[in-house]
Each structure stands twice: as structure tokens, then as C-alpha cells.
Design a protein around this motif. Structure first.
Motif, PDB file in Angstrom:
ATOM      1  N   LYS A 147     -22.820 -51.996 -13.355  1.00 36.39           N
ATOM      2  CA  LYS A 147     -22.724 -52.887 -12.433  1.00 36.39           C
ATOM      3  C   LYS A 147     -21.764 -52.821 -11.470  1.00 36.39           C
ATOM      4  O   LYS A 147     -20.353 -53.102 -11.781  1.00 36.39           O
ATOM      5  N   SER A 148     -22.221 -53.308  -9.888  1.00 29.99           N
ATOM      6  CA  SER A 148     -20.984 -53.443  -8.711  1.00 29.99           C
ATOM      7  C   SER A 148     -20.828 -55.113  -8.884  1.00 29.99           C
ATOM      8  O   SER A 148     -21.633 -55.216  -9.746  1.00 29.99           O
ATOM      9  N   TYR A 149     -19.858 -54.744  -8.341  1.00 32.88           N
ATOM     10  CA  TYR A 149     -19.247 -56.537  -8.687  1.00 32.88           C
ATOM     11  C   TYR A 149     -19.975 -57.459  -7.872  1.00 32.88           C
ATOM     12  O   TYR A 149     -21.108 -59.090  -8.444  1.00 32.88           O
ATOM     13  N   SER A 150     -21.556 -57.344  -6.554  1.00 35.76           N
ATOM     14  CA  SER A 150     -22.045 -57.535  -6.012  1.00 35.76           C
ATOM     15  C   SER A 150     -23.440 -58.201  -6.853  1.00 35.76           C
ATOM     16  O   SER A 150     -23.893 -59.359  -7.244  1.00 35.76           O
ATOM     17  N   GLU A 151     -23.794 -57.127  -8.070  1.00 33.79           N
ATOM     18  CA  GLU A 151     -25.492 -57.220  -8.732  1.00 33.79           C
ATOM     19  C   GLU A 151     -24.400 -58.536  -9.833  1.00 33.79           C
ATOM     20  O   GLU A 151     -25.186 -58.880 -10.303  1.00 33.79           O
ATOM     21  N   GLU A 152     -23.613 -58.068 -10.592  1.00 35.06           N
ATOM     22  CA  GLU A 152     -22.683 -58.810 -11.483  1.00 35.06           C
ATOM     23  C   GLU A 152     -23.127 -60.389 -11.285  1.00 35.06           C
ATOM     24  O   GLU A 152     -23.042 -61.200 -11.672  1.00 35.06           O
ATOM     25  N   LEU A 153     -22.605 -60.556  -9.959  1.00 33.42           N
ATOM     26  CA  LEU A 153     -22.835 -62.521  -9.082  1.00 33.42           C
ATOM     27  C   LEU A 153     -24.044 -61.996  -8.776  1.00 33.42           C
ATOM     28  O   LEU A 153     -24.360 -63.682  -8.141  1.00 33.42           O
ATOM     29  N   GLY A 154     -24.713 -61.865  -9.294  1.00 31.78           N
ATOM     30  CA  GLY A 154     -26.611 -61.832  -9.351  1.00 31.78           C
ATOM     31  C   GLY A 154     -26.901 -62.023  -7.328  1.00 31.78           C
ATOM     32  O   GLY A 154     -28.307 -62.397  -7.145  1.00 31.78           O
ATOM     33  N   LEU A 155     -26.720 -60.855  -6.541  1.00 33.58           N
ATOM     34  CA  LEU A 155     -26.885 -60.718  -5.181  1.00 33.58           C
ATOM     35  C   LEU A 155     -27.780 -59.599  -5.085  1.00 33.58           C
ATOM     36  O   LEU A 155     -26.953 -58.747  -5.894  1.00 33.58           O
TER      37      LEU A 155
END
Length: 208
Positions: A11-19
Motif C-alpha cells: 500500500k502507498s501511504y495515501s492508501e494507508e490513510l484511506g485517501l
């Protein structure tokens, strides 16, 4: 499974943040998160602090300006930005005020940029936004924003070289994550691409 497939599963960091970066509001949230990630601080602290901003509803230029410096410092302290609380609060206010005054919105900034290079230059006009922050922000917007075409970072290039990957740009976020979470922490045996890594294979051969 090939190296590209393994990288795609990270997962990218943005995906991990639910974005969802196809959404305008989430692109702004990612800009805010990128400012936090760009500090010399752990990704865990950056994620925690972003989530505090989100929980407080501070996810637009207007809401951040309205919160004011003291409140921003409080939230940054809660997240763990003790060394950077004052400067980050000041920078965030300056960035949001300039963004509102000069462009009106982040989307308008992108629209007015004449090229990928001009987009990066405009972003770096904001106080406290440097090349690291711009790379973090734009690398996840490739294919979404037409002018989001940053050059891959040194970390991504070095990590790609170790695992024999030539097509760096689509996997840059995953490569950076690999470097920070596995290479730098010497967690080679747990790395999802260890079989592809020349350094890891070299270590195993040496031990054997």
C-alpha cells in the motif's frame, strides 16, 4: 510472483490513510499529509498527526486558518511533533493563506502551472515546502494530475537498482516504503522482495 506484482501489493501511504486521490478533497488531504511526512520524523508519527488533523476536521485551507497557531501547535504536539511544532504550525498557516490568496485552491494551482517543472516550482514557493515534500506529494498523483511528473527520488532509484527494477515511476511510492521500512531498519529477512534483492542474496551467499 514477479517483482512488479510484489511491489503492487504494498500500500502507498495515501492508501494507508484511506485517501482516494481521484477526489479533490482527498488530494488536498494528501498535500497536508505530505507536508507532515517531509519532516525528519517517523512515518508513524506523521500518520498519527495527520489522523488527528482529520479527526478535528482540519482538512481544508479555511479550517486550518480558522484553527489558528495555538490550536495547530496543540495538535502537532499530540501527534509527536514536539521538535517541529512551532515551525510546522507557522508554515501551515503561511501555506494555507498563500494558497487561498494566490490560487484559491490546490486544483487551481495545478491548472495554472504551464508544465511539470512549473508545477513543482509553484509548490516550492510555499514556506517550508521543499523538493522532498514535492516529491512525496506528486509521486502519488502520477496519472491523476496531468502535470504530476516528478523525477524519481534517489531513494527510489537506489532501491530499484538493488531489486533489478527498471520501470521506477509507477512503483516509486512502494520503493520508498521498502527502503524506509525494511532496508534502513535492516529487516531484510521480512522484506517482501528479498528474493529479488542483490544485497540480500549476497548476504545469504556469504553466510553459506
Amino acid at each position: 510472483m514477479g517483482v512488479e506484482e510484489k511491489l503492487s501489493s504494498l500500500k502507498s501511504y495515501s492508501e494507508e490513510l484511506g485517501l482516494n486521490l481521484t477526489k479533490t478533497g482527498d488530494r488536498f488531504k494528501w498535500f497536508l499529509a505530505s507536508i507532515l511526512f517531509a519532516k525528519r520524523i517517523s512515518a508513524e508519527i506523521a500518520k498519527k498527526t495527520f489522523r488527528l488533523f482529520e479527526a478535528e476536521g482540519l482538512t481544508s485551507p479555511e479550517s486550518i486558518i480558522e484553527a489558528g497557531w495555538d490550536r495547530l501547535v496543540e495538535i502537532l504536539d499530540l501527534g509527536g511533533y514536539v521538535r517541529y511544532d512551532y515551525s510546522t504550525a507557522s508554515n501551515l498557516l503561511a501555506i494555507m493563506e498563500k494558497l487561498k490568496e494566490k490560487y484559491g485552491s490546490l486544483e487551481k494551482l495545478h491548472e495554472e502551472a504551464s508544465s511539470p517543472e512549473d508545477l513543482e516550482r509553484r509548490l516550492m514557493e510555499f514556506k517550508g515546502v521543499g523538493p522532498v515534500c514535492v516529491n512525496i506529494f506528486l509521486r502519488e498523483l502520477r496519472g491523476i494530475w496531468e502535470k504530476a511528473r516528478p523525477k524519481p527520488s534517489k531513494i527510489a532509484i537506489e532501491t530499484a537498482r538493488k531489486i533489478g527494477l527498471k520501470n521506477i515511476e509507477p512503483y516509486e511510492s512502494a520503493l520508498v516504503r521498502l527502503n524506509l521500512e525494511y532496508c534502513k531498519r535492516k529487516r531484510c529477512p521480512e522484506c517482501p522482495v528479498k528474493e529479488n534483492c542483490s544485497q540480500y542474496r549476497g548476504k545469504i551467499a556469504h553466510i553459506g
